[in-house]
Design a protein around this motif. Structure first.
Motif, PDB file in Angstrom:
ATOM      1  N   SER A 164       9.145   2.913  88.671  1.00 38.41           N
ATOM      2  CA  SER A 164       9.917   3.966  88.008  1.00 38.41           C
ATOM      3  C   SER A 164      11.093   4.382  88.863  1.00 38.41           C
ATOM      4  O   SER A 164      12.212   4.530  88.363  1.00 38.41           O
ATOM      5  N   SER A 165      10.872   4.527  90.202  1.00 36.81           N
ATOM      6  CA  SER A 165      12.030   4.956  90.990  1.00 36.81           C
ATOM      7  C   SER A 165      13.048   3.837  91.108  1.00 36.81           C
ATOM      8  O   SER A 165      14.254   4.113  91.161  1.00 36.81           O
ATOM      9  N   GLY A 166      12.586   2.560  91.127  1.00 34.69           N
ATOM     10  CA  GLY A 166      13.540   1.455  91.162  1.00 34.69           C
ATOM     11  C   GLY A 166      14.426   1.427  89.934  1.00 34.69           C
ATOM     12  O   GLY A 166      15.654   1.324  90.021  1.00 34.69           O
ATOM     13  N   ILE A 167      13.805   1.547  88.756  1.00 36.62           N
ATOM     14  CA  ILE A 167      14.565   1.504  87.501  1.00 36.62           C
ATOM     15  C   ILE A 167      15.490   2.719  87.411  1.00 36.62           C
ATOM     16  O   ILE A 167      16.646   2.609  86.995  1.00 36.62           O
ATOM     17  N   LEU A 168      14.976   3.873  87.842  1.00 32.54           N
ATOM     18  CA  LEU A 168      15.800   5.089  87.833  1.00 32.54           C
ATOM     19  C   LEU A 168      17.030   4.896  88.710  1.00 32.54           C
ATOM     20  O   LEU A 168      18.152   5.220  88.314  1.00 32.54           O
TER      21      LEU A 168
ATOM     22  N   VAL B  10      25.410 -10.649  90.466  1.00 33.65           N
ATOM     23  CA  VAL B  10      24.356 -10.803  91.487  1.00 33.65           C
ATOM     24  C   VAL B  10      23.318  -9.700  91.331  1.00 33.65           C
ATOM     25  O   VAL B  10      22.103  -9.951  91.339  1.00 33.65           O
ATOM     26  N   SER B  11      23.815  -8.477  91.147  1.00 33.93           N
ATOM     27  CA  SER B  11      22.870  -7.364  91.078  1.00 33.93           C
ATOM     28  C   SER B  11      22.014  -7.460  89.819  1.00 33.93           C
ATOM     29  O   SER B  11      20.807  -7.209  89.850  1.00 33.93           O
ATOM     30  N   ALA B  12      22.635  -7.857  88.691  1.00 35.65           N
ATOM     31  CA  ALA B  12      21.851  -8.006  87.458  1.00 35.65           C
ATOM     32  C   ALA B  12      20.816  -9.110  87.619  1.00 35.65           C
ATOM     33  O   ALA B  12      19.669  -8.987  87.157  1.00 35.65           O
ATOM     34  N   ILE B  19      12.141  -7.796  87.842  1.00 37.24           N
ATOM     35  CA  ILE B  19      11.311  -7.514  86.667  1.00 37.24           C
ATOM     36  C   ILE B  19      10.391  -8.700  86.375  1.00 37.24           C
ATOM     37  O   ILE B  19       9.210  -8.521  86.051  1.00 37.24           O
ATOM     38  N   TYR B  20      10.931  -9.948  86.584  1.00 39.84           N
ATOM     39  CA  TYR B  20      10.078 -11.123  86.398  1.00 39.84           C
ATOM     40  C   TYR B  20       8.888 -11.055  87.349  1.00 39.84           C
ATOM     41  O   TYR B  20       7.734 -11.278  86.951  1.00 39.84           O
ATOM     42  N   GLY B  21       9.173 -10.693  88.611  1.00 38.62           N
ATOM     43  CA  GLY B  21       8.096 -10.619  89.599  1.00 38.62           C
ATOM     44  C   GLY B  21       7.034  -9.614  89.198  1.00 38.62           C
ATOM     45  O   GLY B  21       5.844  -9.872  89.325  1.00 38.62           O
ATOM     46  N   ALA B  34       8.831  -7.149  94.554  1.00 40.12           N
ATOM     47  CA  ALA B  34       9.616  -7.110  93.318  1.00 40.12           C
ATOM     48  C   ALA B  34      10.308  -5.763  93.170  1.00 40.12           C
ATOM     49  O   ALA B  34      11.501  -5.699  92.831  1.00 40.12           O
ATOM     50  N   VAL B  35       9.556  -4.689  93.491  1.00 42.54           N
ATOM     51  CA  VAL B  35      10.161  -3.357  93.391  1.00 42.54           C
ATOM     52  C   VAL B  35      11.297  -3.213  94.393  1.00 42.54           C
ATOM     53  O   VAL B  35      12.369  -2.677  94.097  1.00 42.54           O
TER      54      VAL B  35
END
Lengths: 482, 102
Positions: A164-168, B10-12, B19-21, B34-35
């Motif tokens: 959640s914090s990563g996506i935020l 690159v960032s995308a 997200i795949y991970g 992954a996070v």
């Protein structure tokens, strides 16, 4: 007085130093830590109550980072009150845990993060506050280190919380790229003069921020960790998660959505209304089938997040939406904290949280059963308890904002929810048990009785909190027109 | 100077890797990676956007420093929890964590 900074300094001074007392005071230090934690929370609570009631708070010393307004005071008042409940009940609940001193320090750090989040008007501060709120709760969820369930709860909570914090953060970075600032006022100004070909990026950023916040707000489809974490972690911590961190998340959501809504409010509002509908329906239907009371309360907490979301859905259409959201947040915080703490006491004494252990509870733990029954009735929205009035305002806001179907869905959902709340009360008061009466610890009971008193008083005198919520709405929307 | 879109690609891409991970991996440490990758994708965005803004901005770099520090804290907390999970279960496969069921 600059309330946010004073409160943060008071809480931080205790939170940072309290783990060190053991070296100076030895065995006695635990008592000092407990008293100091309670004292600092009480002082902050008094400061915040006075600042909520004074309608013209002084400007903050860092106005572009933390804004000293009544909305922030109201939300931090709520979270500090819940943290106070949780810390006092933990005297009994956490007794004998080897790292008890750090527990109170972590509780205070969570409170600091939530207070910062309620006042933050800069995305950078908001993100730091978000992490400061989340990281201690990951540890608190896994606090019973040798307990596999507690650890499993912590692992699940950590992975989704970190996501959640990563996506935020990613959503904030896109928003920063579009507007060139992290201050919500500047963002709001640059978004109004935005070229239309940037709109896809704004939508992407909004969805990312919503997903990041949604994981804490327990909105479907980001709700999967809620039941597992609430069941596995120490139940006082579940009370904190459900009653406090969620409310602080809503404070951040209000501040962000007030800025984003004017851009494309029609679509976003409709999308959020569908999310609200799915959230409350799924929460209530899943709660019907649970065998454990913590899981049941967890799903009911998801359903309540759906009701609260109505307030955000109708934000652009009617002032009543924000009033209802504030009002219901307060009531839900008290009700959910009271319910979870009663469950914590039962779990402490019978070491079980399955629904079967509630059979005939009124005979062995009469005061706990009464407080639990009262808070369950309040959550179900039975008049004249406070949960009824705030739900009424929220549904009225939905009708007022042109979402009559959402109000109807909410009513149907409330009717469904009465079923599982009453089932627990029936078990406590109608069924028989063979267990002998259990002595209820004094501190725990006094907190439960105090929470019940708030539930009854604010239910019988509904206009007290409602007037405060209305004043806050007026002064907030005057500064941030939607 | 490279156009801004390259940094954004690159960032995308890093975001997609992250997200795949999260979706495909079962090992808790890999999920932590992954996070972290998602956070780093956001950090690249911050620095690139700040550099390419019409008037040079310091906010992006400041934010990325904060984000790096917070990501490190998060890794510390996460590793502590995962180490404890390994001690209790001799395994950090998240799909094997299924004691809490409704």
């Amino acid at each position: 007085m600059d309330t946010p900074l004073v409160v943060l300094i008071v809480l931080t001074s205790v939170a940072v130093t309290s783990p060190l007392y053991e070296m100076v005071f030895g065995k006695k230090s635990l008592k000092y830590v407990q008293y100091l934690t309670t004292l600092s929370l009480l002082v902050s609570l008094i400061l915040l109550i006075s600042s909520t009631l004074s309608l013209t708070p002084q400007e903050s010393t860092v106005p572009h980072l933390l804004r000293n307004d009544t909305l922030g005071s109201f939300f931090s008042l709520m979270v500090i009150l819940v943290t106070l409940f949780v810390s006092i009940t933990s005297f009994d609940y956490m007794k004998g845990n080897s790292n008890e001193r750090i527990y109170y320090s972590l509780l205070l750090f969570t409170a600091i993060g939530m207070t910062m989040l309620s006042f933050a008007v800069d995305l950078l501060v908001m993100f730091v506050a978000w992490e400061l709120m989340s990281l201690p709760t990951f540890i608190l969820a896994g606090y019973n280190k040798q307990d596999k369930l507690s650890n499993e709860a912590a692992v699940k909570f950590f992975i989704l919380g970190a996501l959640s914090s990563g996506i935020l953060l990613y959503g904030i970075s896109i928003m920063f790229g579009i507007t060139g600032s992290t201050n919500l006022d500047v963002i709001s100004q640059s978004l109004t003069s935005l070229s239309p070909d940037m709109l896809p990026f704004v939508i992407f950023s909004t969805i990312s921020i919503l997903a990041g916040l949604g994981l804490k707000l327990s909105i479907v489809p980001f709700h999967m960790w809620i039941p597992d974490t609430y069941e596995g972690s120490p139940t006082t911590v579940s009370a904190l998660l459900s009653a406090a961190t969620k409310k602080a998340g809503f404070a951040a959501a209000i501040r962000i959505f007030v800025v984003i809504f004017p851009l494309f409010y029609f679509d976003l509002s409709l999308a959020l209304s569908i999310v609200a509908l799915v959230t409350m329906t799924l929460g209530n239907l899943a709660a019907l089938t649970q065998k454990s009371i913590t899981r049941m309360l967890a799903y009911s907490s998801i359903a309540q997040a759906g009701y609260l979301l109505i307030g955000i859905v109708v934000l652009p259409y009617t002032d009543l939406g924000l009033t209802g959201l504030l009002y219901h947040s307060f009531n839900h915080a008290i009700l959910q904290a009271s319910a979870f703490l009663a469950v914590a006491l039962v779990r402490l004494k019978t070491s079980s949280s399955s629904l079967d252990s509630y059979n005939g509870l009124s005979k062995i733990m009469p005061i706990t059963s009464f407080c639990l029954a009262l808070s369950l009735l309040g959550l179900a929205g039975i008049p004249p308890l406070n949960g009824f009035w705030s739900k009424l305002i929220l549904f009225a806001a939905a009708v007022d904002g042109g979402y009559t179907w959402l109000a109807l869905a909410g009513l149907v959902n409330s009717a469904i929810s009465v079923a599982y709340y009453l089932l627990v009360i029936k078990r406590m008061y109608m069924d028989e048990t063979s267990i002998k009466a259990i002595k209820e610890p004094f501190m725990f009971i006094s907190i439960l009785v105090f929470a019940s008193a708030i539930i009854i008083v604010t239910g019988l005198l509904p206009n007290v909190i409602y007037d405060i919520a209305e004043d806050i709405t007026i002064s907030f929307l005057a500064n941030n027109p939607v | 100077m490279e156009p801004l879109i390259n940094y954004f690609i690159v960032s995308a891409a890093l975001l997609c890797v992250g997200i795949y991970g999260l979706i495909a991996k079962r090992n808790a440490i890999r999920l932590l990676f992954a996070v972290e990758i998602i956070i780093n994708a956001a950090i690249i965005n911050f620095v690139a956007f700040a550099r390419y803004h019409d008037t040079p901005l310091i906010t992006g770099q400041t934010f990325s420093l904060f984000a790096i520090a917070l990501a490190a804290t998060e890794a510390a907390v996460g590793l502590a929890i995962i180490v404890q999970a390994f001690r209790l279960n001799n395994d950090i496969d998240v799909l094997e964590l299924k004691k809490l069921r409704g």
